[in-house]
Scaffold this active site. Structure first.
Site, PDB file in Angstrom:
ATOM      1  N   ASP A 169       0.376  -1.230  -0.503  1.00  0.00           N
ATOM      2  CA  ASP A 169      -0.038  -0.112   0.136  1.00  0.00           C
ATOM      3  C   ASP A 169       0.622   1.470  -0.302  1.00  0.00           C
ATOM      4  O   ASP A 169       0.595   2.144   1.239  1.00  0.00           O
ATOM      5  CB  ASP A 169      -0.762   0.063   0.919  1.00  0.00           C
ATOM      6  CG  ASP A 169      -2.088   0.960   1.419  1.00  0.00           C
ATOM      7  OD1 ASP A 169      -2.419   1.436   0.411  1.00  0.00           O
ATOM      8  OD2 ASP A 169      -2.348   1.498   2.158  1.00  0.00           O
ATOM      9  N   GLU A 397       4.078  -7.607   7.922  1.00  0.00           N
ATOM     10  CA  GLU A 397       2.757  -8.391   7.588  1.00  0.00           C
ATOM     11  C   GLU A 397       2.675  -9.329   6.773  1.00  0.00           C
ATOM     12  O   GLU A 397       1.999  -9.674   5.562  1.00  0.00           O
ATOM     13  CB  GLU A 397       1.688  -6.810   7.977  1.00  0.00           C
ATOM     14  CG  GLU A 397       1.110  -6.470   8.461  1.00  0.00           C
ATOM     15  CD  GLU A 397      -0.121  -5.454   7.730  1.00  0.00           C
ATOM     16  OE1 GLU A 397      -0.121  -5.617   6.492  1.00  0.00           O
ATOM     17  OE2 GLU A 397      -0.886  -4.943   8.949  1.00  0.00           O
ATOM     18  N   ASN A 452       0.197  -5.562  13.813  1.00  0.00           N
ATOM     19  CA  ASN A 452      -0.656  -3.753  13.589  1.00  0.00           C
ATOM     20  C   ASN A 452      -1.751  -4.529  13.649  1.00  0.00           C
ATOM     21  O   ASN A 452      -2.384  -5.276  13.485  1.00  0.00           O
ATOM     22  CB  ASN A 452      -0.489  -4.330  11.915  1.00  0.00           C
ATOM     23  CG  ASN A 452       1.247  -3.564  11.723  1.00  0.00           C
ATOM     24  OD1 ASN A 452       1.820  -2.704  12.456  1.00  0.00           O
ATOM     25  ND2 ASN A 452       1.613  -3.762  10.476  1.00  0.00           N
ATOM     26  N   TYR A 454      -6.537  -3.202  12.998  1.00  0.00           N
ATOM     27  CA  TYR A 454      -6.974  -1.934  12.744  1.00  0.00           C
ATOM     28  C   TYR A 454      -8.288  -2.532  13.373  1.00  0.00           C
ATOM     29  O   TYR A 454      -9.789  -2.040  12.434  1.00  0.00           O
ATOM     30  CB  TYR A 454      -7.044  -1.884  11.212  1.00  0.00           C
ATOM     31  CG  TYR A 454      -5.468  -1.276  11.363  1.00  0.00           C
ATOM     32  CD1 TYR A 454      -5.162  -0.053  10.750  1.00  0.00           C
ATOM     33  CD2 TYR A 454      -4.714  -1.924  10.320  1.00  0.00           C
ATOM     34  CE1 TYR A 454      -4.417   0.995  10.140  1.00  0.00           C
ATOM     35  CE2 TYR A 454      -3.091  -1.595   9.718  1.00  0.00           C
ATOM     36  CZ  TYR A 454      -3.041   0.291  10.122  1.00  0.00           C
ATOM     37  OH  TYR A 454      -2.115   0.520   9.732  1.00  0.00           O
ATOM     38  N   GLU A 489       1.616  -0.179  14.089  1.00  0.00           N
ATOM     39  CA  GLU A 489       0.561   0.389  13.220  1.00  0.00           C
ATOM     40  C   GLU A 489      -0.791   0.274  13.981  1.00  0.00           C
ATOM     41  O   GLU A 489      -1.401  -0.706  14.125  1.00  0.00           O
ATOM     42  CB  GLU A 489       0.608  -0.756  11.897  1.00  0.00           C
ATOM     43  CG  GLU A 489       1.451  -0.299  10.978  1.00  0.00           C
ATOM     44  CD  GLU A 489       1.065  -0.978   9.795  1.00  0.00           C
ATOM     45  OE1 GLU A 489      -0.204  -0.655   9.085  1.00  0.00           O
ATOM     46  OE2 GLU A 489       2.632  -0.618   8.764  1.00  0.00           O
ATOM     47  N   LYS A 553      -4.730   7.894   6.331  1.00  0.00           N
ATOM     48  CA  LYS A 553      -4.080   8.032   7.703  1.00  0.00           C
ATOM     49  C   LYS A 553      -3.358   8.782   8.525  1.00  0.00           C
ATOM     50  O   LYS A 553      -2.887   8.459   9.717  1.00  0.00           O
ATOM     51  CB  LYS A 553      -3.992   6.377   8.012  1.00  0.00           C
ATOM     52  CG  LYS A 553      -4.946   5.645   7.551  1.00  0.00           C
ATOM     53  CD  LYS A 553      -4.741   4.320   7.615  1.00  0.00           C
ATOM     54  CE  LYS A 553      -6.197   3.321   8.119  1.00  0.00           C
ATOM     55  NZ  LYS A 553      -5.536   3.014   6.037  1.00  0.00           N
TER      56      LYS A 553
HETATM   57  C1  GCB Z   1      -1.262  -2.096   6.557  1.00  0.00           C
HETATM   58  C2  GCB Z   1       0.328  -2.220   6.598  1.00  0.00           C
HETATM   59  C3  GCB Z   1       0.884  -0.166   5.545  1.00  0.00           C
HETATM   60  C4  GCB Z   1      -1.187  -0.299   5.180  1.00  0.00           C
HETATM   61  C5  GCB Z   1      -1.988  -0.209   5.992  1.00  0.00           C
HETATM   62  C6  GCB Z   1      -2.780   0.867   5.693  1.00  0.00           C
HETATM   63  O1  GCB Z   1      -1.639  -2.611   7.473  1.00  0.00           O
HETATM   64  O2  GCB Z   1       1.159  -2.560   7.364  1.00  0.00           O
HETATM   65  O3  GCB Z   1       1.336  -0.668   4.668  1.00  0.00           O
HETATM   66  O4  GCB Z   1      -0.516   0.492   4.655  1.00  0.00           O
HETATM   67  O5  GCB Z   1      -1.806  -0.728   5.939  1.00  0.00           O
HETATM   68  O6  GCB Z   1      -3.488   2.173   5.831  1.00  0.00           O
HETATM   69  O7  GCB Z   1      -4.093   0.046   5.161  1.00  0.00           O
END
Ligand code: GCB
Length: 581
Positions: A169, A397, A452, A454, A489, A553
């Site tokens: 990404d 990842e 990481n 989310y 992250e 982000k």
């Molecule tokens: C992740 C990746 C990172 C992405 C991020 C995202 O887990 O490690 O490279 O940019 O998420 O914003 O989705």
């Protein structure tokens, strides 16, 4: 490999400037700035989206006064592969886009003569490169829509056209991204220096040389007063009551080893600091260190991934403004100038290989391991003496839960290699993605767990109360593992200027609420050794339905204006730093 230095015995001629460039051999030469990515230097989709070879050309003259010297070109990074031609003859091929290489000119070009330098750059990424790319139109966040005849036909056409997209990404910025320099040393020269400091003031060192001469070392303090001396190529010198290198808000004190060997000399800076793990604590100089700072990218308008010292300085000053003490070089080794700056400024670095995009189950059949090992060793060789580097990250990842045994067999030897190869034996990690953590064998096995997550963004989207419930459940699972853990992250895409009194996704208010919610979970857990928001600033990615003008982000916009969340972290991290002082 030593960083280029200009001193009493060595010279540097910086070849930065406007070079000639073409995307196809049949095209006319155009002008291009070096160093910088080529992609954004012309408002032309052919530049932006190019996949394949491209050519750079310049001329320079080797000064006659370099006669009798060892003369070489030093490329700090060409992304991703480079074939170097000197006066029409192939002189070198280098694989990998983020680490330096040298091209010996002796025998190829004479002092006093003009040299034609051409560089053929290949920016294609696939299953045999690091980072990983895909041939055809499936990008990181693209949708496959498998089985639809017309879509499948479209995808086949994209493959025929040579469309090449990242399996990661961030935008695949390419070209001569870092400086190219003509360098000279005496014929007998200092090849490498390794420094292993101890808090006691005993400093182990090795000086590797080529040719004949005697090694002499003067160790200078920050006022350039000599505090120790040595006369053999390998051994230990002692600094009485050394000033330690401490991360911000401490003082990152630096010493210099001034080394002479025959006619050659070199100054290597170093810091006296130790790093180790004790149970759930990550210790720098025997004091628990809490990582707090956003992850970064090398990314900016105009330069792409090209070296920009002013931008690096601005970013580090924004780290100070935030009260941040660290970043990870997500997701590739950064320019050497950034590590030197962080040595001076006390910002801690987690240094990462370009192993990103290793999602697929098939990955473990692609036999990347030997190349990956080579890159890991080159990274350690390049960065081993920097006090700011405190952890090696093997990659970002990968798929570690679907085929846990295969993942273990791939990553564990790299983990062992990093330990064996690093003279300072720093802790090693592999950054884990949000996955079925109970199945994962390799991520929990690292010295320090970088994970990481989310919650509340990619899953349980927008429902922060439930996100906290789920995150706490996962943290309960990790609680008895006895390792320090860093949330490496977490983040929410946020459009600067989009506000909403009732915080919903993409608004600045939501980003703040998201971080407050997740941070509250972290604050309850003693084994959490750090928080590293994703990302410092908005950055460019390839096109896709999940990205509106790139990844949003950032705590800052791409032009480094703070969003509300930057102010929130500023308050939080300065308060933390006050307590740590
Ligand atoms: C992740 C990746 C990172 C992405 C991020 C995202 O887990 O490690 O490279 O940019 O998420 O914003 O989705």
């Amino acid at each position: 490999m030593l960083y280029p230095q200009s001193n009493a015995s060595r010279t540097i001629q910086d070849l930065s400037g406007i070079w000639s460039f073409r995307l196809r051999q049949e095209d006319a030469w155009e002008s291009i700035a070096v160093p910088a990515s080529y992609n954004d230097q012309k408002p032309d989709p052919a530049y932006r989206n190019h996949a394949g070879l491209s050519w750079y050309r310049t001329t320079f003259t080797i000064p006659s006064l370099l006669r009798g010297q060892r003369i070489f070109l030093r490329f700090d990074a060409v992304t991703h592969n480079a074939r170097v031609m000197i006066n029409g003859k192939e002189a070198a091929f280098h694989r990998g886009g983020y680490l330096p290489f040298e091209v010996d000119l002796n025998g190829l070009a004479e002092p006093g003569s003009m040299v034609c330098l051409e560089v053929e750059v290949d920016n294609r990424i696939n299953h045999s490169t690091l980072p990983i790319g895909t041939e055809g139109g499936t990008a990181f966040f693209g949708s496959d829509n498998p089985g639809i005849t017309a879509v499948e036909a479209g995808k086949r056409l994209q493959q025929e056209k040579g469309i090449n997209l990242p399996a990661f990404d961030f935008f695949n910025y390419a070209g001569i991204n870092r400086p190219v320099r003509l360098c000279s040393t005496p014929k007998s020269y200092i090849r490498d220096i390794t420094i292993v400091p101890h808090m006691s003031g005993d400093i182990d060192y090795t000086v590797e040389t080529s040719g004949t001469g005697n090694v002499h070392i003067d160790v200078l303090d920050a006022n350039r007063q000599c505090v120790a001396k040595a006369d053999v190529p390998q051994g230990t010198f002692h600094i009485d009551q050394p000033h330690l290198w401490e991360p911000w808000p401490g003082i990152p004190y630096l010493y210099t080893a001034r080394i002479t060997f025959g006619e050659d000399c070199f100054e290597q800076s170093f810091g006296v600091r130790e790093v180790r793990i004790d149970g759930i604590h990550f210790l720098i100089n025997e004091k628990p260190f809490h990582f707090h700072g956003p992850c970064k990218h090398e990314d900016s308008p105009f330069h792409g991934r090209g070296l920009d010292q002013c931008l690096n300085m601005t970013d580090i000053n924004l780290y100070h403004w935030l009260g941040a003490n660290c970043f990870r070089t997500s997701h590739y080794p950064y320019a050497e100038e950034m590590y030197a700056l962080c040595d001076r400024e006390g910002i801690v670095i987690v240094d990462e290989t370009p192993a990103v995009g290793m999602w697929a189950d098939e990955h473990y059949g692609w036999d990347l391991a030997p190349y990956h090992a080579e890159i890991l060793k080159s990274l350690i060789d390049r960065d081993k003496n920097h006090p700011c580097v405190v952890v090696w990250s093997l990659g970002n990842e990968p798929n570690t839960d679907q085929l846990p045994d295969k993942a273990y067999d791939y990553w564990h030897p790299l983990y062992e290699l990093a330990h064996a190869h690093d003279p300072q034996n720093r802790p090693v990690t592999l950054v884990g993605c949000q996955n079925i953590y109970e199945r994962d064998k390799i991520i929990p096995d690292m010295d320090i767990v970088f994970f990481n997550r989310y919650y509340g963004w990619y899953n349980l989207s927008g429902d922060l109360e439930t996100a906290a419930y789920a995150f706490r459940m996962e943290l309960d699972w990790w609680a008895d593992k006895g390792k320090p853990m860093v949330l490496s992250e977490y983040g929410a895409d946020t459009i600067a200027g989009l506000h909403n009194a009732a915080p919903d996704m993409f608004s600045e208010e939501f980003q703040v609420e998201y971080y407050k919610t997740i941070n509250a979970c972290l604050d309850e857990r003693p084994f959490i050794a750090g928080e590293m928001p994703w990302n410092f600033a908005d950055f460019s990615t390839c096109q896709g339905p999940m990205r509106v003008g790139g990844n949003r982000k950032g705590l800052f916009t791409r032009d480094r204006r703070p969003k509300m969340a930057a102010h929130y972290f500023r308050e939080r991290w300065h308060t933390m730093a006050e307590k740590e002082r």
